[in-house]
Design a protein around this motif. Structure first.
Motif, PDB file in Angstrom:
ATOM      1  N   ALA A 181      33.363  38.789  32.983  1.00  0.00           N
ATOM      2  CA  ALA A 181      34.711  38.947  32.435  1.00  0.00           C
ATOM      3  C   ALA A 181      35.205  37.628  31.863  1.00  0.00           C
ATOM      4  O   ALA A 181      35.803  37.584  30.777  1.00  0.00           O
ATOM      5  CB  ALA A 181      35.655  39.435  33.543  1.00  0.00           C
ATOM      6  N   ASP A 182      34.935  36.577  32.592  1.00  0.00           N
ATOM      7  CA  ASP A 182      35.351  35.239  32.150  1.00  0.00           C
ATOM      8  C   ASP A 182      34.676  34.882  30.829  1.00  0.00           C
ATOM      9  O   ASP A 182      35.300  34.356  29.901  1.00  0.00           O
ATOM     10  CB  ASP A 182      34.991  34.220  33.241  1.00  0.00           C
ATOM     11  N   ALA A 183      33.372  35.207  30.741  1.00  0.00           N
ATOM     12  CA  ALA A 183      32.617  34.910  29.527  1.00  0.00           C
ATOM     13  C   ALA A 183      33.162  35.706  28.332  1.00  0.00           C
ATOM     14  O   ALA A 183      33.089  35.249  27.190  1.00  0.00           O
ATOM     15  CB  ALA A 183      31.140  35.247  29.750  1.00  0.00           C
ATOM     16  N   MET A 184      33.741  36.880  28.643  1.00  0.00           N
ATOM     17  CA  MET A 184      34.321  37.702  27.567  1.00  0.00           C
ATOM     18  C   MET A 184      35.726  37.229  27.183  1.00  0.00           C
ATOM     19  O   MET A 184      36.377  37.824  26.339  1.00  0.00           O
ATOM     20  CB  MET A 184      34.411  39.167  28.024  1.00  0.00           C
ATOM     21  N   GLY A 185      36.201  36.198  27.855  1.00  0.00           N
ATOM     22  CA  GLY A 185      37.510  35.650  27.506  1.00  0.00           C
ATOM     23  C   GLY A 185      38.661  36.207  28.316  1.00  0.00           C
ATOM     24  O   GLY A 185      39.826  35.984  28.004  1.00  0.00           O
ATOM     25  N   ILE A 186      38.335  36.965  29.363  1.00  0.00           N
ATOM     26  CA  ILE A 186      39.405  37.488  30.228  1.00  0.00           C
ATOM     27  C   ILE A 186      39.747  36.424  31.273  1.00  0.00           C
ATOM     28  O   ILE A 186      38.837  35.872  31.911  1.00  0.00           O
ATOM     29  CB  ILE A 186      38.949  38.782  30.943  1.00  0.00           C
ATOM     30  N   SER A 187      41.018  36.153  31.441  1.00  0.00           N
ATOM     31  CA  SER A 187      41.418  35.183  32.461  1.00  0.00           C
ATOM     32  C   SER A 187      41.379  35.850  33.839  1.00  0.00           C
ATOM     33  O   SER A 187      42.228  36.688  34.156  1.00  0.00           O
ATOM     34  CB  SER A 187      42.823  34.651  32.176  1.00  0.00           C
ATOM     35  N   VAL A 188      40.400  35.498  34.624  1.00  0.00           N
ATOM     36  CA  VAL A 188      40.249  36.101  35.962  1.00  0.00           C
ATOM     37  C   VAL A 188      41.495  35.830  36.807  1.00  0.00           C
ATOM     38  O   VAL A 188      42.035  36.724  37.469  1.00  0.00           O
ATOM     39  CB  VAL A 188      38.977  35.554  36.662  1.00  0.00           C
ATOM     40  N   ALA A 189      41.943  34.584  36.734  1.00  0.00           N
ATOM     41  CA  ALA A 189      43.108  34.205  37.545  1.00  0.00           C
ATOM     42  C   ALA A 189      44.336  35.021  37.142  1.00  0.00           C
ATOM     43  O   ALA A 189      45.067  35.524  38.003  1.00  0.00           O
ATOM     44  CB  ALA A 189      43.391  32.717  37.391  1.00  0.00           C
ATOM     45  N   ARG A 190      44.545  35.169  35.818  1.00  0.00           N
ATOM     46  CA  ARG A 190      45.746  35.877  35.361  1.00  0.00           C
ATOM     47  C   ARG A 190      45.704  37.352  35.805  1.00  0.00           C
ATOM     48  O   ARG A 190      46.711  37.893  36.277  1.00  0.00           O
ATOM     49  CB  ARG A 190      45.858  35.781  33.848  1.00  0.00           C
ATOM     50  N   VAL A 191      44.541  37.960  35.669  1.00  0.00           N
ATOM     51  CA  VAL A 191      44.414  39.373  36.075  1.00  0.00           C
ATOM     52  C   VAL A 191      44.664  39.508  37.580  1.00  0.00           C
ATOM     53  O   VAL A 191      45.390  40.399  38.035  1.00  0.00           O
ATOM     54  CB  VAL A 191      43.021  39.929  35.707  1.00  0.00           C
TER      55      VAL A 191
END
Lengths: 310, 370
Positions: A181-191
C-alpha cells in the motif's frame, strides 16, 4: 407460548442488548481491518458513556449529549492512534492502558461531578408510521429508540465502505500488506489514524447508547466488559460487518433467552440449571469462534506497527 | 526515546486511572483505630458497597476522627487486585481489614494465616475458615425481603411482580427468597417472576430483565446488588405505573417518585462489636449477622410516597412477628441455614465464638458480589 416469547420479547430484547456491541464492534472492525488492534474499546465506551450522560444531565439536550460522545470518541481515538501508529507501541499493552485510563477517569469524574446515580431522560422510542403497527414485526423491529436504528444502520454502511469504496480498498490494503500500500502511494499512517479515530467515535457512541438510550443512568464500570466482548465479536465475525452483527445478535439472543429462562422452563416443564443459562452466551460465542477461526484468516498486518523500509 | 515516551505515557495513564481507587491517608496517631476495606463497586452505588461506606462514616462520627480512621479501595471487581490491597494493608498494620464481598473469601483464607496478629473481616458469608483472626458477617436479608414482599403484594394491582437478582447466592438469594415468601404470605395466587441475570455488574442485562418483567405485566419491581440501577431506570420510564422496592441501601434517591421502601443495611451495629473485641484482644473467630432485631436491618420508607396508615401499622406488626420468630421468612428448603443464622444472631452480643464452617452454600465467587 414459546413461539410468542421468542418472537416478541426475546428478539426485541436481543436487538436492544446488541446495540452497544454493534456500535463498538463496527468501529473495531475498521480499526482491525487496517491492522490496528484497539483493546481500549471498553475504556473509550466508559468515557463516551459518562460524557454523554453528564451533558444530558446538565443541559437536558440529547443532541448535545450525542455530540459530547462524538467529541470524546474523537479525542480518545486520536490518542489511541497516536500511541499505536505514531509511537508504534505494543497494541495489546497500550490498549489495556487506554482501558484502565477510561475506567478510572470516568469513575473519578462521575464521583466528583455527579456523586450518586441519577436518572436522565434518554432517547424515547420512535414510532414509525405503519411499520410500528405491523403485527409481531412492528413490536420486534420498529419499537425502539433512534440509537438502536442508528447502530443497525452502521452495519450496511460499514460493509459498503469497506467493500465498495476506494477508502475501503485502502483500509484493507493497509491491513493486509502495508508495504505494498505504501509503495502505491497510500499513507499507511493516515489511513490507520482515520480507522482508529473512527473506532474511537463508534466506541464512544456505544457507551452513549447505554447511558442515554438504554439504561439512562451512569455508574462506575457501567459497561461491565462489553467493550472486550465487542473486540471478540470482530474475530467472531471474521472482520466482516454482517457477520460481526450476526455474532452480536447471537450473543444477545442467548442472553435475552436467559432472561426468559423461568418462562421457558414452565412452558417446557423441566428445570434448566441457572448456571447453564448464565454461561450459555459465552459457550455459544466460544464454540462459534472456534468454528469461525477454521475458515478465515485475520488481516495479515494486524497488531504489527508499520515501519517504512522494513 | 520513543519507547521511553510510550512508557511514560502509559505510566501517566495508569496513574490517572488509579486515582479514584486510592483514598488512603496514612494515620500517625498510635491509639487511633485504623480500618481498611476493599469493596467491589463504588461507595456511592446506593447498594452493597455504599452500605459499608456509610457504616464506617457513622462509626467515625461516633468515635471521632482522632480515634477512628478508615481507608478504602472501591470498584475492586478484580479479586487479584483486592488480594494485593489486603496484603499491603496487613503489612501496614491496620487494626481491622475488611474484605467486603463474598468473592474475596478464597484470597482472604490464603492471606489471613500469614498475619496472625492482624484482624480480618469478610462477608457476606458465615465462614471464618476456622481462623482466630477472621470475623465473618452476613445479612438476614430475607427478613427485609419478606417485609418488602408483603408491601408489594398489598400494592400490586396487576397481580404480577418482577424480581431482578444478580447471582443466586449470598444475601441476594436470601433477599429474593424472603421477598417471594412475603408476597405469598399475603396471597399465594400472585405471580412473582424472578430473574437471576448471572452478574452483579451487568446494568444492561438488568435493564432488559426489567423490560421483560414489565412486558409480562409486572407493576412492581425489586432487585438486589449494584446493577439494579438499570432496572430502576426502566421502572422510572413507566412514569408511576411501576413501583420499586430497594435493598442494601436506601434507594429513594434513585427514583423518589416510585421507590416505596428500602431494606437498609447498617453494618455499624456489628462493626462496633468487632472493634470492641479487637481492642480487648480477640481478633476473630466469630460470625455476625445483621437483622431486624439488632437493627442492622431497617426498613426505611420513602417519605414522599404515601402509604395507608393501616398498611403501615400492619408492617410494624409484621416486623415484630418476624423478630419474635413467629413468621417463616424463608421457604422450607432454606430454613436449615436460616435457623443457623438466627441462632448466631442470638449469640452475637456475647463472646460465644461461632467459627462455623458451614456457610459454603453462598460462596458466589465468580465476580463482584455481596
Amino acid at each position: 407460548m414459546l413461539d410468542e416469547i421468542f418472537r416478541t420479547t426475546v428478539l426485541a430484547s436481543a436487538i436492544r442488548l446488541a446495540t452497544p456491541y454493534i456500535f463498538a464492534s463496527m468501529g473495531e472492525t475498521f480499526s482491525q481491518r487496517s491492522g490496528v488492534l484497539n483493546l481500549g474499546v471498553e475504556g473509550i465506551m466508559l468515557l463516551g458513556a459518562f460524557a454523554s450522560y453528564y451533558t444530558v444531565l446538565e443541559t437536558g439536550s440529547l443532541v448535545l449529549g450525542l455530540l459530547a460522545a462524538i467529541g470524546t470518541g474523537l479525542l480518545m481515538g486520536l490518542v489511541t492512534a497516536f500511541v499505536s501508529v505514531t509511537l508504534k507501541a505494543e497494541q495489546g499493552i497500550s490498549g489495556i492502558g487506554i482501558y484502565l485510563f477510561g475506567l478510572g477517569l470516568s469513575e473519578m469524574l462521575f464521583k466528583r461531578l455527579v456523586g450518586t446515580p441519577t436518572h436522565v431522560k434518554g432517547f424515547p422510542k420512535v414510532d414509525i408510521p405503519v411499520l410500528t403497527d405491523l403485527p409481531v414485526l412492528g413490536e420486534v423491529l420498529f419499537n425502539h429508540n433512534i440509537m438502536i436504528y442508528l447502530a443497525f444502520l452502521t452495519v450496511p454502511l460499514s460493509a459498503c465502505i469497506l467493500n465498495r469504496t476506494t477508502l475501503g480498498l485502502q483500509i484493507r490494503a493497509v491491513g493486509q500488506t502495508p508495504e505494498a500500500a505504501d509503495a502505491m502511494g497510500i499513507s499507511v499512517a493516515r489511513v490507520r489514524y482515520f480507522t482508529v479515530t473512527l473506532g474511537g467515535v463508534m466506541s464512544s457512541l456505544a457507551g452513549a447508547s447505554l447511558s442515554i438510550a438504554l439504561v439512562n443512568f451512569f455508574q462506575g464500570n457501567l459497561t461491565a466488559g462489553q467493550g472486550f466482548i465487542a473486540v471478540a465479536l470482530v474475530y467472531f465475525g471474521a472482520w466482516r460487518p454482517y457477520w460481526v452483527m450476526a455474532g452480536a445478535m447471537l450473543f444477545s439472543t442467548v442472553n435475552a433467552l436467559q432472561l426468559q429462562i423461568k418462562t421457558i422452563e414452565s412452558a417446557l416443564s423441566f428445570d434448566i440449571p441457572d448456571e447453564f443459562a448464565v454461561m450459555a452466551p459465552y459457550v455459544v460465542t466460544i464454540l462459534t469462534l472456534i468454528i469461525a477461526s477454521q475458515r478465515v484468516e485475520q488481516p495479515t498486518a494486524l497488531t504489527k506497527p508499520f515501519e517504512r523500509g522494513e | 526515546m520513543r519507547k521511553f515516551f510510550v512508557a511514560a505515557l502509559l505510566v501517566v495513564l495508569l496513574a490517572v486511572a488509579a486515582l479514584p481507587a486510592n483514598h488512603a491517608e496514612p494515620v500517625e496517631a498510635q491509639d487511633t483505630f485504623r480500618v481498611a476495606v476493599v469493596m467491589p463497586s463504588a461507595t456511592n452505588d446506593l447498594a452493597f458497597s455504599q452500605s459499608m461506606y456509610d457504616a464506617l462514616v457513622t462509626i467515625q462520627e461516633e468515635m471521632g476522627e482522632d480515634n477512628f480512621e478508615f481507608v478504602f479501595q472501591e470498584g475492586t471487581f478484580v479479586v487479584d487486585d483486592a488480594a494485593i490491597a489486603l496484603r499491603e494493608w496487613a503489612l501496614e498494620g491496620y487494626d481491622l481489614i475488611i474484605a467486603h464481598g463474598s468473592q474475596y473469601g478464597a484470597v482472604l483464607e490464603e492471606i489471613a494465616p500469614d498475619f496472625p496478629d492482624v484482624s480480618f473481616a469478610w462477608g457476606t458469608d458465615s465462614d471464618t475458615f476456622g481462623l482466630d483472626n477472621v470475623f465473618a458477617y452476613e445479612a438476614a436479608s430475607d427478613q427485609g425481603g419478606f417485609v418488602n414482599g408483603f408491601l408489594a403484594a398489598n400494592l400490586s394491582e396487576s397481580g404480577v411482580i418482577g424480581v431482578v437478582g444478580p447471582v443466586e447466592a449470598g444475601d441476594a438469594k436470601l433477599y429474593v427468597d424472603g421477598f417471594v415468601q412475603g408476597v405469598a404470605y399475603v396471597d399465594e395466587e400472585l405471580e412473582v417472576n424472578v430473574n437471576y441475570i448471572g452478574s452483579f455488574s451487568d446494568v444492561a442485562l438488568a435493564t432488559e430483565a426489567a423490560e421483560a418483567h414489565i412486558a409480562n405485566d409486572a407493576d412492581i419491581l425489586t432487585g438486589s446488588a449494584q446493577m439494579v440501577v438499570g432496572a430502576v431506570g426502566v421502572a422510572i420510564e413507566e412514569e408511576g405505573d411501576v413501583l420499586w422496592f430497594g435493598t442494601q441501601a436506601n434507594q429513594t434517591e434513585l427514583a423518589p417518585e416510585i421507590v416505596v421502601a428500602s431494606q437498609v443495611y447498617h453494618w455499624e451495629v456489628i462493626l462496633t462489636d468487632m472493634i470492641e473485641l479487637i481492642q480487648d484482644g480477640t481478633l476473630g473467630g466469630e460470625t455476625y449477622s445483621i437483622n431486624l432485631e439488632n437493627e442492622g436491618l431497617v426498613i426505611e420508607f420513602n417519605e414522599d410516597f404515601e402509604l395507608d396508615e393501616e398498611l403501615l401499622a400492619e408492617v410494624d406488626a409484621l416486623i415484630e412477628e418476624i423478630i419474635a420468630g413467629d413468621v417463616q421468612t424463608l421457604p422450607e428448603e432454606d430454613m436449615d441455614d436460616g435457623e443457623d443464622d438466627e441462632e448466631m444472631d442470638d449469640e452475637e452480643d456475647t463472646d460465644g465464638a461461632d467459627d462455623s464452617d458451614d456457610g459454603e452454600d453462598d460462596d458466589g465467587e465468580d465476580e463482584e458480589s455481596s
